[in-house]
Design a protein around this motif. Structure first.
Motif, PDB file in Angstrom:
ATOM      1  N   HIS A   1       0.839  -1.201   0.000  1.00 51.10           N
ATOM      2  CA  HIS A   1       0.000   0.000   0.000  1.00 51.10           C
ATOM      3  C   HIS A   1       0.876   1.254   0.000  1.00 51.10           C
ATOM      4  O   HIS A   1       0.611   2.207  -0.744  1.00 51.10           O
ATOM      5  CB  HIS A   1      -0.927  -0.026   1.217  1.00 51.10           C
ATOM      6  CG  HIS A   1      -1.941   1.047   1.216  1.00 51.10           C
ATOM      7  ND1 HIS A   1      -1.862   2.141   2.051  1.00 51.10           N
ATOM      8  CD2 HIS A   1      -3.071   1.208   0.485  1.00 51.10           C
ATOM      9  CE1 HIS A   1      -2.895   2.922   1.828  1.00 51.10           C
ATOM     10  NE2 HIS A   1      -3.654   2.385   0.883  1.00 51.10           N
TER      11      HIS A   1
ATOM     12  N   GLU B   1      -2.849  -0.611  -5.267  1.00 50.58           N
ATOM     13  CA  GLU B   1      -4.270  -0.331  -5.125  1.00 50.58           C
ATOM     14  C   GLU B   1      -4.892  -1.336  -4.167  1.00 50.58           C
ATOM     15  O   GLU B   1      -4.456  -2.478  -4.063  1.00 50.58           O
ATOM     16  CB  GLU B   1      -4.960  -0.408  -6.481  1.00 50.58           C
ATOM     17  CG  GLU B   1      -4.487   0.661  -7.437  1.00 50.58           C
ATOM     18  CD  GLU B   1      -5.177   0.571  -8.779  1.00 50.58           C
ATOM     19  OE1 GLU B   1      -6.242  -0.072  -8.872  1.00 50.58           O
ATOM     20  OE2 GLU B   1      -4.647   1.149  -9.737  1.00 50.58           O
ATOM     21  N   LEU B   2      -5.926  -0.890  -3.489  1.00 52.51           N
ATOM     22  CA  LEU B   2      -6.596  -1.710  -2.498  1.00 52.51           C
ATOM     23  C   LEU B   2      -7.065  -3.041  -3.083  1.00 52.51           C
ATOM     24  O   LEU B   2      -6.885  -4.093  -2.467  1.00 52.51           O
ATOM     25  CB  LEU B   2      -7.785  -0.918  -1.927  1.00 52.51           C
ATOM     26  CG  LEU B   2      -8.401  -1.423  -0.642  1.00 52.51           C
ATOM     27  CD1 LEU B   2      -7.378  -1.542   0.464  1.00 52.51           C
ATOM     28  CD2 LEU B   2      -9.517  -0.490  -0.223  1.00 52.51           C
ATOM     29  N   GLU B   3      -7.620  -3.009  -4.284  1.00 51.62           N
ATOM     30  CA  GLU B   3      -8.120  -4.238  -4.910  1.00 51.62           C
ATOM     31  C   GLU B   3      -6.979  -5.195  -5.260  1.00 51.62           C
ATOM     32  O   GLU B   3      -7.145  -6.413  -5.193  1.00 51.62           O
ATOM     33  CB  GLU B   3      -8.938  -3.911  -6.167  1.00 51.62           C
ATOM     34  CG  GLU B   3     -10.260  -3.229  -5.868  1.00 51.62           C
ATOM     35  CD  GLU B   3     -10.119  -1.737  -5.580  1.00 51.62           C
ATOM     36  OE1 GLU B   3      -9.024  -1.171  -5.794  1.00 51.62           O
ATOM     37  OE2 GLU B   3     -11.100  -1.142  -5.100  1.00 51.62           O
TER      38      GLU B   3
ATOM     39  N   GLN C   1      -6.005  -6.762  -2.003  1.00 52.85           N
ATOM     40  CA  GLN C   1      -7.064  -7.699  -1.641  1.00 52.85           C
ATOM     41  C   GLN C   1      -6.852  -9.028  -2.370  1.00 52.85           C
ATOM     42  O   GLN C   1      -6.925 -10.096  -1.772  1.00 52.85           O
ATOM     43  CB  GLN C   1      -8.426  -7.114  -1.995  1.00 52.85           C
ATOM     44  CG  GLN C   1      -9.587  -8.056  -1.770  1.00 52.85           C
ATOM     45  CD  GLN C   1     -10.902  -7.510  -2.314  1.00 52.85           C
ATOM     46  OE1 GLN C   1     -10.955  -6.426  -2.871  1.00 52.85           O
ATOM     47  NE2 GLN C   1     -11.956  -8.272  -2.152  1.00 52.85           N
TER      48      GLN C   1
ATOM     49  N   VAL D   1     -13.265  -6.481   0.597  1.00 52.09           N
ATOM     50  CA  VAL D   1     -12.316  -5.372   0.658  1.00 52.09           C
ATOM     51  C   VAL D   1     -12.245  -4.806   2.078  1.00 52.09           C
ATOM     52  O   VAL D   1     -11.228  -4.253   2.481  1.00 52.09           O
ATOM     53  CB  VAL D   1     -12.660  -4.290  -0.393  1.00 52.09           C
ATOM     54  CG1 VAL D   1     -13.880  -3.494   0.005  1.00 52.09           C
ATOM     55  CG2 VAL D   1     -11.482  -3.378  -0.645  1.00 52.09           C
TER      56      VAL D   1
ATOM     57  N   THR E   1      -9.395  -6.352   3.897  1.00 54.55           N
ATOM     58  CA  THR E   1      -8.131  -5.755   3.480  1.00 54.55           C
ATOM     59  C   THR E   1      -7.950  -4.392   4.141  1.00 54.55           C
ATOM     60  O   THR E   1      -6.848  -4.053   4.578  1.00 54.55           O
ATOM     61  CB  THR E   1      -8.074  -5.628   1.943  1.00 54.55           C
ATOM     62  OG1 THR E   1      -8.354  -6.904   1.369  1.00 54.55           O
ATOM     63  CG2 THR E   1      -6.710  -5.159   1.483  1.00 54.55           C
ATOM     64  N   GLU E   2      -9.019  -3.619   4.224  1.00 55.89           N
ATOM     65  CA  GLU E   2      -8.949  -2.318   4.891  1.00 55.89           C
ATOM     66  C   GLU E   2      -8.544  -2.480   6.352  1.00 55.89           C
ATOM     67  O   GLU E   2      -7.747  -1.692   6.868  1.00 55.89           O
ATOM     68  CB  GLU E   2     -10.298  -1.598   4.799  1.00 55.89           C
ATOM     69  CG  GLU E   2     -10.631  -1.112   3.415  1.00 55.89           C
ATOM     70  CD  GLU E   2     -12.028  -0.530   3.319  1.00 55.89           C
ATOM     71  OE1 GLU E   2     -12.243   0.251   2.384  1.00 55.89           O
ATOM     72  OE2 GLU E   2     -12.895  -0.850   4.156  1.00 55.89           O
TER      73      GLU E   2
ATOM     74  N   LEU F   1      -4.862  -3.066   6.559  1.00 57.57           N
ATOM     75  CA  LEU F   1      -4.088  -1.859   6.269  1.00 57.57           C
ATOM     76  C   LEU F   1      -4.315  -0.756   7.298  1.00 57.57           C
ATOM     77  O   LEU F   1      -3.529   0.174   7.383  1.00 57.57           O
ATOM     78  CB  LEU F   1      -4.454  -1.326   4.883  1.00 57.57           C
ATOM     79  CG  LEU F   1      -4.094  -2.234   3.713  1.00 57.57           C
ATOM     80  CD1 LEU F   1      -4.650  -1.657   2.427  1.00 57.57           C
ATOM     81  CD2 LEU F   1      -2.597  -2.411   3.621  1.00 57.57           C
TER      82      LEU F   1
ATOM     83  N   GLN G   1     -11.277   3.209   2.134  1.00 62.74           N
ATOM     84  CA  GLN G   1     -11.270   3.804   0.807  1.00 62.74           C
ATOM     85  C   GLN G   1     -11.669   5.265   0.917  1.00 62.74           C
ATOM     86  O   GLN G   1     -12.504   5.627   1.730  1.00 62.74           O
ATOM     87  CB  GLN G   1     -12.251   3.080  -0.115  1.00 62.74           C
ATOM     88  CG  GLN G   1     -11.859   1.664  -0.405  1.00 62.74           C
ATOM     89  CD  GLN G   1     -12.774   1.051  -1.420  1.00 62.74           C
ATOM     90  OE1 GLN G   1     -12.918   1.585  -2.506  1.00 62.74           O
ATOM     91  NE2 GLN G   1     -13.397  -0.046  -1.072  1.00 62.74           N
TER      92      GLN G   1
END
Length: 63
Positions: free
Chosen positions: A15, A20-22, A25, A33, A36-37, A40, A44
């Motif tokens: 990150h 990217e977040l996706e 993921q 997602v 994943t958030e 991190l 988003q």
């Protein structure tokens, strides 16, 4: 140190490097997602989404 500590560190390094977040993921194999958030420690940024900077503005006329 636990395996999840290494996964979390990998996710945060990706990150920080602009991943990217996706993508992160997918790398971690998360279905959601939101998971994943949590890894991190971020959310988003929907208020200032990246596609807001494309430069396209709606036309003021007609349809």
């Amino acid at each position: 140190m636990a395996p999840h500590d290494l996964r979390r560190t990998c996710a945060r390094l990706c990150h920080a490097a602009g991943g990217e977040l996706e993508q992160i993921q997918f790398l971690l194999g998360h279905r959601s997602v939101e998971t994943t958030e949590r890894y991190l420690g971020c959310r988003q940024r929907l208020v200032s989404a990246v596609n807001d900077n494309i430069g396209l503005e709606p036309s003021s006329g007609g349809n």
